[in-house]
Design a protein around this motif. Structure first.
Motif, PDB file in Angstrom:
ATOM      1  N   UNK A 107      -3.163   8.847   1.985  1.00  0.00           N
ATOM      2  CA  UNK A 107      -4.078   9.007   0.855  1.00  0.00           C
ATOM      3  C   UNK A 107      -4.047   7.748  -0.009  1.00  0.00           C
ATOM      4  N   UNK A 108      -4.985   7.645  -0.927  1.00  0.00           N
ATOM      5  CA  UNK A 108      -4.994   6.509  -1.855  1.00  0.00           C
ATOM      6  C   UNK A 108      -3.702   6.456  -2.663  1.00  0.00           C
ATOM      7  N   UNK A 109      -3.219   7.586  -3.208  1.00  0.00           N
ATOM      8  CA  UNK A 109      -1.931   7.528  -3.914  1.00  0.00           C
ATOM      9  C   UNK A 109      -0.769   7.101  -3.004  1.00  0.00           C
ATOM     10  N   UNK A 110      -0.787   7.511  -1.735  1.00  0.00           N
ATOM     11  CA  UNK A 110       0.253   7.086  -0.782  1.00  0.00           C
ATOM     12  C   UNK A 110       0.236   5.570  -0.623  1.00  0.00           C
ATOM     13  N   UNK A 111      -0.955   5.018  -0.485  1.00  0.00           N
ATOM     14  CA  UNK A 111      -1.103   3.562  -0.314  1.00  0.00           C
ATOM     15  C   UNK A 111      -0.672   2.807  -1.582  1.00  0.00           C
ATOM     16  N   UNK A 112      -1.084   3.329  -2.730  1.00  0.00           N
ATOM     17  CA  UNK A 112      -0.732   2.676  -3.999  1.00  0.00           C
ATOM     18  C   UNK A 112       0.770   2.699  -4.239  1.00  0.00           C
ATOM     19  N   UNK A 113       1.401   3.833  -3.960  1.00  0.00           N
ATOM     20  CA  UNK A 113       2.848   3.942  -4.123  1.00  0.00           C
ATOM     21  C   UNK A 113       3.565   2.966  -3.186  1.00  0.00           C
ATOM     22  N   UNK A 114       3.105   2.877  -1.965  1.00  0.00           N
ATOM     23  CA  UNK A 114       3.733   1.971  -0.995  1.00  0.00           C
ATOM     24  C   UNK A 114       3.656   0.531  -1.478  1.00  0.00           C
ATOM     25  N   UNK A 115       2.503   0.108  -1.965  1.00  0.00           N
ATOM     26  CA  UNK A 115       2.360  -1.260  -2.462  1.00  0.00           C
ATOM     27  C   UNK A 115       3.249  -1.510  -3.676  1.00  0.00           C
TER      28      UNK A 115
END
Length: 149
Positions: A107-115
């Motif tokens: 998800x977008x939050x998953x991607x943002x957290x990873x970055x």
């Protein structure tokens, strides 16, 4: 006037030595180890965030269960997570959480957290090697394999 402050002590103790079987060589290898740390009775019930802690040779130092949330999410406090990473003297980490719905998509939050985690890790010379999303049916999604990380 005497000023009193709390004393802080840090320690790290391995209860057993890492062995050759605990080396992470691929996302499938990491996913297999991570699946073993999840409770199969609750993997489809609530989202859990874990971190696989690694040394410089990608040997597993341990698995840290950071948070257990609800059906659609869990809270990740980067400060607390990196306190454990630094205290364990880990030089590499693999992020992991499950999707109780079984949906294997970042998800977008998953991607943002990873970055955000990659950026924070860079300040401490720690490498985020992957972020793996597990599903209740035994399948997984790897950020590294998909070219996201």
């Amino acid at each position: 006037m005497l000023i009193k402050v709390n004393e802080i002590q840090l320690s790290y103790r391995e209860s057993f030595l890492t062995s050759l079987e605990t080396v992470v060589v691929s996302s499938s290898n990491a996913a297999k180890v991570l699946y073993q740390s999840f409770d199969m009775d609750t993997i489809a019930l609530n989202e859990t965030f874990k971190v696989l802690l690694l040394n410089r040779s990608n040997r597993i130092k341990g698995i840290y269960t950071h948070s257990v949330g609800g059906i659609t999410g869990t809270v990740v406090d980067i400060r607390l997570l990196f306190a454990v990473v630094l205290k364990s003297l880990s030089t590499g980490i693999i992020l992991c959480h499950n999707h109780p719905s079984g949906k294997l998509e970042a998800s977008t939050p998953d991607r943002e957290l990873t970055q955000k985690m990659v950026k924070a890790a860079g300040y401490f010379d720690v490498k985020v090697l992957d972020h793996i999303i597990l599903s209740p049916n035994g399948r997984y999604f790897s950020f590294t394999d998909e070219g996201i990380l």
